[in-house]
Design a protein around this motif. Structure first.
Motif, PDB file in Angstrom:
ATOM      1  N   TYR A   1       0.831  -1.206   0.000  1.00 58.40           N
ATOM      2  CA  TYR A   1       0.000   0.000   0.000  1.00 58.40           C
ATOM      3  C   TYR A   1       0.863   1.251   0.000  1.00 58.40           C
ATOM      4  CZ  TYR A   1      -4.447   2.431   0.793  1.00 58.40           C
ATOM      5  OH  TYR A   1      -5.574   3.206   0.646  1.00 58.40           O
TER       6      TYR A   1
ATOM      7  N   VAL B   1      -3.857   1.986   6.405  1.00 63.45           N
ATOM      8  CA  VAL B   1      -4.009   0.547   6.644  1.00 63.45           C
ATOM      9  C   VAL B   1      -3.842   0.343   8.144  1.00 63.45           C
ATOM     10  CG1 VAL B   1      -3.170  -1.774   6.150  1.00 63.45           C
ATOM     11  CG2 VAL B   1      -3.024  -0.007   4.388  1.00 63.45           C
TER      12      VAL B   1
ATOM     13  N   PHE C   1      -8.901  -1.022   6.079  1.00 61.50           N
ATOM     14  CA  PHE C   1      -8.479  -0.012   5.103  1.00 61.50           C
ATOM     15  C   PHE C   1      -9.381   1.211   5.278  1.00 61.50           C
ATOM     16  CE2 PHE C   1      -7.050  -4.045   3.546  1.00 61.50           C
ATOM     17  CZ  PHE C   1      -5.822  -3.787   2.960  1.00 61.50           C
TER      18      PHE C   1
ATOM     19  N   TRP D   1     -14.110  -0.901  -4.603  1.00 59.16           N
ATOM     20  CA  TRP D   1     -13.030  -0.598  -3.648  1.00 59.16           C
ATOM     21  C   TRP D   1     -12.778  -1.809  -2.745  1.00 59.16           C
ATOM     22  CZ3 TRP D   1      -9.138   2.625  -3.039  1.00 59.16           C
ATOM     23  CH2 TRP D   1      -8.513   2.708  -1.778  1.00 59.16           C
TER      24      TRP D   1
ATOM     25  N   VAL E   1      -9.111  -3.662  -2.154  1.00 63.14           N
ATOM     26  CA  VAL E   1      -8.369  -3.904  -0.909  1.00 63.14           C
ATOM     27  C   VAL E   1      -8.248  -5.408  -0.624  1.00 63.14           C
ATOM     28  CG1 VAL E   1      -8.867  -1.645   0.070  1.00 63.14           C
ATOM     29  CG2 VAL E   1     -10.441  -3.538   0.526  1.00 63.14           C
TER      30      VAL E   1
ATOM     31  N   VAL F   1      -5.294  -6.450  -2.538  1.00 64.24           N
ATOM     32  CA  VAL F   1      -4.040  -6.054  -1.887  1.00 64.24           C
ATOM     33  C   VAL F   1      -3.643  -7.087  -0.841  1.00 64.24           C
ATOM     34  CG1 VAL F   1      -2.956  -4.325  -0.403  1.00 64.24           C
ATOM     35  CG2 VAL F   1      -4.385  -3.590  -2.312  1.00 64.24           C
TER      36      VAL F   1
END
Length: 214
Positions: free
Chosen positions: A75, A131, A144, A159, A163, A166
Motif C-alpha cells: 500500500y 491501513v 483499510f 473498492w 483492498v 491487496v
C-alpha cells in the motif's frame, strides 16, 4: 446505524449524522447486500461529505506476520497511485495517515527478528492510518481507511475488491510491485490473478472521474 462523533453535517450541527456498519459479508451475496443497502440509503436521501470515510475490514487471520507487513508495504509503495483513486480530502487526512518508508522498514525488521510472529506488529497498531492493523489482534482483520464515504454501491464494491486484492497479493510470492499510476498498479494485481479484469476496468476510471480539489 450508529452515531459517530467525527461526523459533521454541513448545514447544521444538530442535523442527523450516522455511520452504517455492516455484518460480516462474504462472496457475491455480500456485494449484493452492499448494493441493496446503498440503494435504500440513496432512496431516503442519505448523502456524504468530507467528514465521512469508508472503512473496510478484510479477513486476515490466516496471514503470517511477514504477509501482514507486506500488505502495508504494498500500500505504501503504491500510495501515489492509490491517492489518485480517492478524493483529495482523503489524501492527507488525519484519520487516515500514510506510512513513512522508515516505518514500513522498521515493521519488516521487527517481524523478521521474531521469525514472522504477528505479535511483533503490536507496536505498529496505530489507530488513524490508511491501513490499520490493530483489528488483527481483536477481530482477525486488516482495516483499510482511506476511501471517502459513499452511498454509491458500485464504487464501494469495487473498492472492496481492490483492498481484498491487496491482501491476497501479499500472499503471492514475488517481487514487490510499485507503480505511480493507478492503471499500472491495477494491471499488476490482475497479472497476479488477485483482481478481476472487470473490477480493474472500473477502478481505472476513478482518477479521471475525481475532479481536482474535491
Amino acid at each position: 446505524v450508529e452515531r459517530d462523533g467525527s461526523l459533521r453535517h454541513a448545514a447544521s450541527y444538530h442535523a442527523l449524522t450516522a455511520e452504517v456498519v455492516s455484518p460480516i459479508l462474504q462472496g457475491v451475496a455480500g456485494y449484493e447486500e452492499v448494493m441493496k443497502v446503498t440503494e435504500v440509503l440513496t432512496r431516503v436521501g442519505a448523502t456524504t461529505n468530507r467528514t465521512t470515510g469508508l472503512h473496510v475490514h478484510v479477513e486476515a487471520s490466516d496471514l503470517t506476520g511477514e504477509e501482514v507487513a507486506r500488505v502495508v508495504e504494498f500500500y505504501t509503495a503504491n500510495q501515489t497511485a492509490i491517492d489518485t483513486m480517492v478524493s483529495a480530502s482523503r489524501r492527507n487526512n488525519r484519520y487516515a495517515n500514510k506510512y513513512p518508508a522508515f516505518r514500513v522498514a522498521s515493521m519488516k525488521q521487527a517481524v523478521a527478528a521474531q521469525q514472522g510472529n504477528k505479535e511483533a506488529l503490536r507496536g505498529y497498531a496505530n489507530k488513524y492510518t490508511v491501513v490499520k492493523i490493530a483489528p488483527l489482534f481483536t477481530y482477525g482483520t486488516i482495516e483499510f481507511r482511506q476511501h471517502q464515504g459513499s452511498v454509491n454501491g458500485k464504487k464501494i464494491t469495487n473498492w472492496i475488491k481492490f483492498v481484498q486484492a491487496v491482501v491476497d497479493a501479499a500472499q503471492v510470492a514475488g517481487d514487490l510491485d510499485t507503480a505511480v499510476e493507478a492503471e499500472a498498479m491495477l494491471n499488476n494485481l490482475v497479472s497476479k490473478k488477485v483482481l478481476a479484469e472487470e473490477a480493474a476496468t472500473y477502478l481505472k476510471t476513478r482518477p479521471v472521474a475525481i475532479a481536482p480539489g474535491r
